[in-house]
Design a protein around this motif. Structure first.
Motif, PDB file in Angstrom:
ATOM      1  N   PRO A 149       1.162  -1.609   0.141  1.00 23.47           N
ATOM      2  CA  PRO A 149       0.291   0.112  -0.292  1.00 23.47           C
ATOM      3  C   PRO A 149       0.847   1.305  -0.275  1.00 23.47           C
ATOM      4  O   PRO A 149       0.954   2.052  -0.493  1.00 23.47           O
ATOM      5  N   ARG A 150       2.182   1.249   0.892  1.00 23.94           N
ATOM      6  CA  ARG A 150       2.653   2.864   1.477  1.00 23.94           C
ATOM      7  C   ARG A 150       3.112   2.718  -0.462  1.00 23.94           C
ATOM      8  O   ARG A 150       3.748   3.762  -0.688  1.00 23.94           O
ATOM      9  N   ILE A 151       4.288   1.564  -0.621  1.00 27.74           N
ATOM     10  CA  ILE A 151       5.058   1.544  -2.187  1.00 27.74           C
ATOM     11  C   ILE A 151       3.833   1.908  -3.303  1.00 27.74           C
ATOM     12  O   ILE A 151       4.464   2.616  -4.639  1.00 27.74           O
ATOM     13  N   ALA A 152       2.270   1.515  -3.060  1.00 28.12           N
ATOM     14  CA  ALA A 152       1.829   1.986  -4.797  1.00 28.12           C
ATOM     15  C   ALA A 152       1.325   3.205  -5.045  1.00 28.12           C
ATOM     16  O   ALA A 152       1.172   4.317  -6.092  1.00 28.12           O
ATOM     17  N   THR A 153       1.302   3.765  -4.310  1.00 28.90           N
ATOM     18  CA  THR A 153       0.734   5.385  -3.903  1.00 28.90           C
ATOM     19  C   THR A 153       1.842   6.364  -4.028  1.00 28.90           C
ATOM     20  O   THR A 153       1.538   7.480  -4.079  1.00 28.90           O
ATOM     21  N   ARG A 154       2.846   6.214  -3.488  1.00 31.89           N
ATOM     22  CA  ARG A 154       3.935   7.103  -3.258  1.00 31.89           C
ATOM     23  C   ARG A 154       5.212   6.524  -4.598  1.00 31.89           C
ATOM     24  O   ARG A 154       5.847   7.448  -5.017  1.00 31.89           O
ATOM     25  N   ALA A 155       5.599   5.563  -4.574  1.00 35.58           N
ATOM     26  CA  ALA A 155       6.378   5.067  -5.777  1.00 35.58           C
ATOM     27  C   ALA A 155       5.908   5.391  -7.508  1.00 35.58           C
ATOM     28  O   ALA A 155       5.056   4.990  -7.900  1.00 35.58           O
ATOM     29  N   ARG A 156       6.977   6.205  -7.945  1.00 37.10           N
ATOM     30  CA  ARG A 156       6.470   6.183  -9.313  1.00 37.10           C
ATOM     31  C   ARG A 156       7.194   4.911  -9.939  1.00 37.10           C
ATOM     32  O   ARG A 156       6.982   4.711 -11.162  1.00 37.10           O
ATOM     33  N   THR A 157       8.403   4.467 -10.327  1.00 39.55           N
ATOM     34  CA  THR A 157       8.939   4.162 -10.698  1.00 39.55           C
ATOM     35  C   THR A 157       9.561   2.459  -9.692  1.00 39.55           C
ATOM     36  O   THR A 157       9.929   2.554  -8.349  1.00 39.55           O
ATOM     37  N   ILE A 158       8.917   0.990 -10.745  1.00 40.03           N
ATOM     38  CA  ILE A 158       9.581   0.361  -9.837  1.00 40.03           C
ATOM     39  C   ILE A 158      10.464  -1.083 -10.290  1.00 40.03           C
ATOM     40  O   ILE A 158       9.418  -1.295 -11.430  1.00 40.03           O
ATOM     41  N   VAL A 159      11.094  -1.596 -10.178  1.00 41.96           N
ATOM     42  CA  VAL A 159      11.629  -2.759 -10.928  1.00 41.96           C
ATOM     43  C   VAL A 159      11.055  -4.118  -8.889  1.00 41.96           C
ATOM     44  O   VAL A 159      11.130  -4.294  -8.389  1.00 41.96           O
ATOM     45  N   ILE A 160      10.432  -5.016 -10.115  1.00 38.46           N
ATOM     46  CA  ILE A 160      10.683  -6.535  -9.134  1.00 38.46           C
ATOM     47  C   ILE A 160      11.253  -7.229 -10.563  1.00 38.46           C
ATOM     48  O   ILE A 160      11.273  -7.722 -11.247  1.00 38.46           O
ATOM     49  N   THR A 161      11.359  -7.951  -9.192  1.00 39.12           N
ATOM     50  CA  THR A 161      12.699  -9.346  -9.814  1.00 39.12           C
ATOM     51  C   THR A 161      11.944 -10.566  -9.250  1.00 39.12           C
ATOM     52  O   THR A 161      10.936 -10.784  -8.333  1.00 39.12           O
ATOM     53  N   GLY A 162      11.968 -11.967 -10.312  1.00 42.11           N
ATOM     54  CA  GLY A 162      12.040 -12.749  -9.880  1.00 42.11           C
ATOM     55  C   GLY A 162      12.471 -14.083 -11.183  1.00 42.11           C
ATOM     56  O   GLY A 162      11.862 -13.585 -12.151  1.00 42.11           O
ATOM     57  N   GLU A 163      12.052 -15.527 -10.571  1.00 39.22           N
ATOM     58  CA  GLU A 163      11.988 -16.077 -11.779  1.00 39.22           C
ATOM     59  C   GLU A 163      11.008 -16.251 -12.545  1.00 39.22           C
ATOM     60  O   GLU A 163       9.646 -15.773 -12.395  1.00 39.22           O
ATOM     61  N   SER A 164      10.308 -16.321 -13.971  1.00 42.79           N
ATOM     62  CA  SER A 164      10.476 -16.566 -14.667  1.00 42.79           C
ATOM     63  C   SER A 164       8.568 -17.822 -14.125  1.00 42.79           C
ATOM     64  O   SER A 164       9.179 -18.745 -14.053  1.00 42.79           O
ATOM     65  N   GLY A 165       7.601 -17.067 -14.503  1.00 42.03           N
ATOM     66  CA  GLY A 165       6.586 -17.325 -14.023  1.00 42.03           C
ATOM     67  C   GLY A 165       6.279 -17.222 -12.022  1.00 42.03           C
ATOM     68  O   GLY A 165       4.521 -18.447 -11.886  1.00 42.03           O
TER      69      GLY A 165
END
Length: 447
Positions: A149-165
């Protein structure tokens, strides 16, 4: 609230660091020159200083030395340095500096070091207790959900890492829904690795009529389509160097120019990037621009592989069963004991995507209301380990009976009479068993 003195002359790096520290709850003053920062350090009180080593006027080392000399005890200094300047950073540690990071670094790592330096080494939010939310029941996914919730309303750019799928897009869509809970907004998902190189520029930026052969009409690109919403760029590490340059320009200027156009168009959207690759390694090898890396990597979230969060396997499986039942307009299937044991024993190389596919296939092909291991796995059925922790035969039979009764009751909307008739037992017997297993059964309905 801890107060940070940031000394960084690079505008992209400085803006990214400012955004992240403010997001983490720090107050911050950002200086582009060492001399200006030194004057502020003489006049103001800071809890920590984050400084580049190389500055346009005086070096970060000089700022540290003079600030220490002026006050007798400067606040904790943390230096950002290129690999070639590590020796200088180590020398400053010997002279009393607190710590350093080597470029390219993860901003989250720097934030953690700053928190430790100011005595505020606490997580962004605490992990919730109780039932699972929308992302999963494992501690890792509950922690992500707590931060969301905090990140969604404040951050304009986000990187999500993780394996495919692993579920990177699921997390991205959740962040989008939190950011636009009150008003609908577009969510545009783009797989940068799936679009042919000769088409991706027009797909992202759009084009004017006649811009190239076959462009018989003007078309909005994905940047424009995401106006007011979220643009999700999956496999960002696959972008070519030229597109990386253009993407950086769009992020900085918030304007996009269609292929073949003379003028640019203003755009505003949240950018969420995802990758299964190590972006820091790509930067070091020259395959990914360092300035773009720092611009998009303000907040980095990692989705663990499914094999490392077994608590989510059955939770997700049941969610997919409900999803399939809704799509096929039928009662949800149940997972029998052998199915549950097989799901937990499997290694899930294809992560959440593979689990979803196996559930969908089983629901289409199997006629049974209670799925077995053979419905989910054919020749590659996983071996279930035999151990002293195996249930007794009575426990196994009770589990199987409960799963079957639950599935039949769901099929008849909890109506005891109809379900009992289908099972070939009396209403009283079914009612008693339902109470024993804690199943929903409506005995007031006469069938």
């Amino acid at each position: 609230m801890a107060r940070i003195c940031l000394i960084e002359d690079d505008p992209i790096m400085g803006e990214s660091l400012s955004d992240r520290f403010l997001l983490e709850g720090f107050s911050l003053d950002w200086f582009r020159q060492g001399s200006a920062a030194l004057e502020a350090l003489r006049a103001e009180s800071y809890d920590a200083v984050v400084s580049d080593v190389r500055l346009p006027d005086i070096s970060g080392e000089d700022v540290f030395v003079q600030a220490s000399r002026d006050s007798g005890s400067a606040p904790p200094f943390l230096f950002m340095t290129a690999y070639a300047s590590v020796d200088r950073a180590v020398e400053m540690l010997k002279r009393g500096a607190h710590d350093y990071v080597t470029k390219p670094f993860d901003i989250g790592e720097l934030v953690a070091k700053v928190r430790h330096a100011v005595g505020a080494a606490v997580p962004l939010t605490t992990i919730p207790t109780g039932d699972a939310g929308v992302l999963g029941s494992s501690p890792a996914m509950r922690a992500l959900e707590a931060q969301a919730p905090r990140i969604a309303t404040r951050a304009r750019t986000i990187v999500i890492t993780g394996e495919s799928g692993a579920g990177k897009e699921i997390l991205a869509r959740h962040l989008h829904s939190l950011a636009h809970a009150d008003t609908p907004a577009p969510f545009i998902a783009v797989n940068c690795g799936a679009i042919p190189e000769n088409l991706i520029e027009a797909a992202l930026f759009g084009h004017e009529r006649g811009a190239f052969t076959g462009a018989d009409r003007a078309r909005k690109g994905h940047f424009e389509q995401a106006q007011g919403g979220t643009l999700f760029l999956d496999e960002i590490g696959e972008l070519t160097p030229s597109l990386q340059v253009r993407l950086l320009r769009v992020i900085q200027d918030r304007r996009v120019q269609r292929v073949g156009a003379e003028n640019s168009i203003e755009v505003e959207f949240k950018l969420i990037c995802a990758t299964h690759r190590d972006l820091r390694a790509l930067v070091q090898s020259g395959q990914f621009r360092e300035d773009l890396y720092y611009r998009i990597n303000v907040v980095n979230l990692t989705v663990p592989p499914l094999r490392s969060r077994p608590e989510d396997v059955l939770w997700l499986a049941r969610h997919f069963l409900t999803e399939q039942a809704s799509q096929m307009n039928e009662a949800p299937r149940a997972l029998g004991p052998t199915a549950r044991a097989a799901l937990l024993a499997y290694g899930w190389p294809g992560n959440v995507r593979e689990l979803r596919n196996r559930i969908e296939r089983a629901c289409v092909l199997s006629q049974r209301p209670v799925l077995t291991a053979s419905d989910l796995f054919e020749t590659d059925e996983p071996e279930v380990e035999v151990s002293n922790g195996l249930p007794t035969l009575d426990e196994f039979m009770a589990d199987a009976e409960r799963s079957y009764l639950q599935a039949v009751l769901q099929r008849f909307d909890g109506r005891v009479g109809a379900a009992a008739a289908a099972l070939g037992i009396s209403r009283k017997t079914l009612w008693e068993k339902s109470k024993r297993y804690g199943l929903r059964a409506d005995d007031s309905t006469v069938s």
